[in-house]
Design a protein around this motif. Sequence first.
Motif, PDB file in Angstrom:
ATOM      1  N   GLY A   1      23.166   2.868  18.782  1.00  0.00           N
ATOM      2  CA  GLY A   1      23.524   2.946  20.197  1.00  0.00           C
ATOM      3  C   GLY A   1      22.471   3.606  21.067  1.00  0.00           C
ATOM      4  O   GLY A   1      22.799   4.297  22.026  1.00  0.00           O
ATOM      5  N   ALA A   2      21.185   3.384  20.747  1.00  0.00           N
ATOM      6  CA  ALA A   2      20.101   4.040  21.478  1.00  0.00           C
ATOM      7  C   ALA A   2      19.481   3.143  22.544  1.00  0.00           C
ATOM      8  O   ALA A   2      18.519   3.539  23.179  1.00  0.00           O
ATOM      9  N   GLY A   3      19.993   1.949  22.731  1.00  0.00           N
ATOM     10  CA  GLY A   3      19.393   1.029  23.696  1.00  0.00           C
ATOM     11  C   GLY A   3      18.178   0.344  23.105  1.00  0.00           C
ATOM     12  O   GLY A   3      18.034   0.235  21.893  1.00  0.00           O
ATOM     13  N   HIS A   4      17.286  -0.094  23.965  1.00  0.00           N
ATOM     14  CA  HIS A   4      16.073  -0.790  23.545  1.00  0.00           C
ATOM     15  C   HIS A   4      15.142   0.155  22.792  1.00  0.00           C
ATOM     16  O   HIS A   4      14.930   1.288  23.220  1.00  0.00           O
ATOM     17  N   ALA A   5      14.582  -0.283  21.675  1.00  0.00           N
ATOM     18  CA  ALA A   5      13.637   0.536  20.913  1.00  0.00           C
ATOM     19  C   ALA A   5      12.285   0.560  21.619  1.00  0.00           C
ATOM     20  O   ALA A   5      11.764  -0.487  21.991  1.00  0.00           O
ATOM     21  N   GLY A   6      11.746   1.744  21.811  1.00  0.00           N
ATOM     22  CA  GLY A   6      10.426   1.885  22.404  1.00  0.00           C
ATOM     23  C   GLY A   6       9.343   1.818  21.340  1.00  0.00           C
ATOM     24  O   GLY A   6       9.620   1.684  20.138  1.00  0.00           O
ATOM     25  N   TRP A   7       8.105   1.936  21.793  1.00  0.00           N
ATOM     26  CA  TRP A   7       6.976   1.867  20.854  1.00  0.00           C
ATOM     27  C   TRP A   7       7.034   2.974  19.817  1.00  0.00           C
ATOM     28  O   TRP A   7       6.705   2.760  18.648  1.00  0.00           O
ATOM     29  N   ARG A   8       7.447   4.167  20.212  1.00  0.00           N
ATOM     30  CA  ARG A   8       7.530   5.283  19.270  1.00  0.00           C
ATOM     31  C   ARG A   8       8.497   4.957  18.137  1.00  0.00           C
ATOM     32  O   ARG A   8       8.180   5.140  16.967  1.00  0.00           O
ATOM     33  N   GLN A   9       9.658   4.432  18.497  1.00  0.00           N
ATOM     34  CA  GLN A   9      10.640   4.084  17.465  1.00  0.00           C
ATOM     35  C   GLN A   9      10.132   2.953  16.572  1.00  0.00           C
ATOM     36  O   GLN A   9      10.364   2.966  15.364  1.00  0.00           O
ATOM     37  N   HIS A  10       9.442   1.984  17.172  1.00  0.00           N
ATOM     38  CA  HIS A  10       8.899   0.893  16.353  1.00  0.00           C
ATOM     39  C   HIS A  10       7.850   1.417  15.371  1.00  0.00           C
ATOM     40  O   HIS A  10       7.836   1.017  14.198  1.00  0.00           O
ATOM     41  N   TRP A  11       6.982   2.322  15.816  1.00  0.00           N
ATOM     42  CA  TRP A  11       5.965   2.873  14.918  1.00  0.00           C
ATOM     43  C   TRP A  11       6.590   3.729  13.825  1.00  0.00           C
ATOM     44  O   TRP A  11       6.180   3.663  12.665  1.00  0.00           O
ATOM     45  N   GLN A  12       7.574   4.547  14.175  1.00  0.00           N
ATOM     46  CA  GLN A  12       8.232   5.376  13.172  1.00  0.00           C
ATOM     47  C   GLN A  12       9.001   4.509  12.177  1.00  0.00           C
ATOM     48  O   GLN A  12       8.984   4.774  10.975  1.00  0.00           O
ATOM     49  N   SER A  13       9.656   3.493  12.684  1.00  0.00           N
ATOM     50  CA  SER A  13      10.369   2.572  11.801  1.00  0.00           C
ATOM     51  C   SER A  13       9.389   1.834  10.898  1.00  0.00           C
ATOM     52  O   SER A  13       9.677   1.596   9.722  1.00  0.00           O
ATOM     53  N   ALA A  14       8.234   1.490  11.448  1.00  0.00           N
ATOM     54  CA  ALA A  14       7.206   0.810  10.651  1.00  0.00           C
ATOM     55  C   ALA A  14       6.738   1.700   9.501  1.00  0.00           C
ATOM     56  O   ALA A  14       6.467   1.198   8.399  1.00  0.00           O
ATOM     57  N   GLY A  15       6.659   3.002   9.747  1.00  0.00           N
ATOM     58  CA  GLY A  15       6.281   3.920   8.668  1.00  0.00           C
ATOM     59  C   GLY A  15       7.286   3.889   7.531  1.00  0.00           C
ATOM     60  O   GLY A  15       6.909   3.826   6.360  1.00  0.00           O
ATOM     61  N   SER A  16       8.567   3.894   7.877  1.00  0.00           N
ATOM     62  CA  SER A  16       9.585   3.835   6.820  1.00  0.00           C
ATOM     63  C   SER A  16       9.601   2.458   6.161  1.00  0.00           C
ATOM     64  O   SER A  16       9.870   2.342   4.970  1.00  0.00           O
ATOM     65  N   ALA A  17       9.283   1.424   6.926  1.00  0.00           N
ATOM     66  CA  ALA A  17       9.214   0.071   6.349  1.00  0.00           C
ATOM     67  C   ALA A  17       8.026  -0.053   5.399  1.00  0.00           C
ATOM     68  O   ALA A  17       8.101  -0.774   4.400  1.00  0.00           O
ATOM     69  N   MET A  18       6.940   0.654   5.707  1.00  0.00           N
ATOM     70  CA  MET A  18       5.779   0.635   4.808  1.00  0.00           C
ATOM     71  C   MET A  18       6.154   1.218   3.459  1.00  0.00           C
ATOM     72  O   MET A  18       5.771   0.695   2.414  1.00  0.00           O
ATOM     73  N   VAL A  19       6.929   2.285   3.480  1.00  0.00           N
ATOM     74  CA  VAL A  19       7.402   2.866   2.221  1.00  0.00           C
ATOM     75  C   VAL A  19       8.284   1.848   1.486  1.00  0.00           C
ATOM     76  O   VAL A  19       8.156   1.662   0.270  1.00  0.00           O
ATOM     77  N   ALA A  20       9.153   1.165   2.220  1.00  0.00           N
ATOM     78  CA  ALA A  20      10.007   0.142   1.607  1.00  0.00           C
ATOM     79  C   ALA A  20       9.166  -0.992   1.025  1.00  0.00           C
ATOM     80  O   ALA A  20       9.468  -1.511  -0.055  1.00  0.00           O
ATOM     81  N   TYR A  21       8.103  -1.377   1.728  1.00  0.00           N
ATOM     82  CA  TYR A  21       7.192  -2.418   1.223  1.00  0.00           C
ATOM     83  C   TYR A  21       6.564  -1.987  -0.105  1.00  0.00           C
ATOM     84  O   TYR A  21       6.513  -2.762  -1.055  1.00  0.00           O
ATOM     85  N   VAL A  22       6.113  -0.741  -0.163  1.00  0.00           N
ATOM     86  CA  VAL A  22       5.503  -0.233  -1.393  1.00  0.00           C
ATOM     87  C   VAL A  22       6.530  -0.221  -2.528  1.00  0.00           C
ATOM     88  O   VAL A  22       6.229  -0.620  -3.655  1.00  0.00           O
ATOM     89  N   VAL A  23       7.756   0.186  -2.215  1.00  0.00           N
ATOM     90  CA  VAL A  23       8.813   0.231  -3.235  1.00  0.00           C
ATOM     91  C   VAL A  23       9.125  -1.172  -3.750  1.00  0.00           C
ATOM     92  O   VAL A  23       9.173  -1.399  -4.966  1.00  0.00           O
TER      93      VAL A  23
END
Length: 165
Positions: A66-88
């Motif tokens: 419920g945070a509304g539209h994701a900004g660039w900061r959220q996309h970059w932080q989410s990308a960091g967690s996705a990178m970990v998921a990619y490695v896993v």
Amino acid sequence: MRGNPGAPGAVASFARFVLFGGGVGVASSTAVAGLAGLMPWAVVNALITVASTLLSTELHARFTFGAGHAGWRQHWQSAGSAMVAYVVTSTAVLVLHLVQPSAGVLYEQVVYLAAAGLAGIGRFLVLRLFVFAGGRTRTMEWVMRPVPARETGATVSLSFPVPAL
């Protein structure tokens, strides 16, 4: 719309995370399986991970947390967690092929989805507690008092924000 007081609670957020993240994950898994014959598996997984991360971050921002539209900061932080998921997920499939070189698509998918599920739980925690925490933080205060034998009257107080579950 960060810090929305009408944002869903932890259980509702997790249910929505599973629904949206799982839906994107199943679609991603299908896409990886379909494209793996055209290029190396790790390349396909990387491309699909980027596309699915963009989509799922936006879905999670709007509907899961419920945070509304994701900004660039959220996309970059989410990308960091996705990178970990990619490695896993990549490591899990690599280990499968080392242990069972002739593993077929079915085994590949089982290992991929199991690894993605475990990585997804970690991603939920990171996204909820840090990326989309918004106004759901509270302050935890630790007070250190002097040892009674050394009565100096000094008190040190440390205060820092702690994400609320």
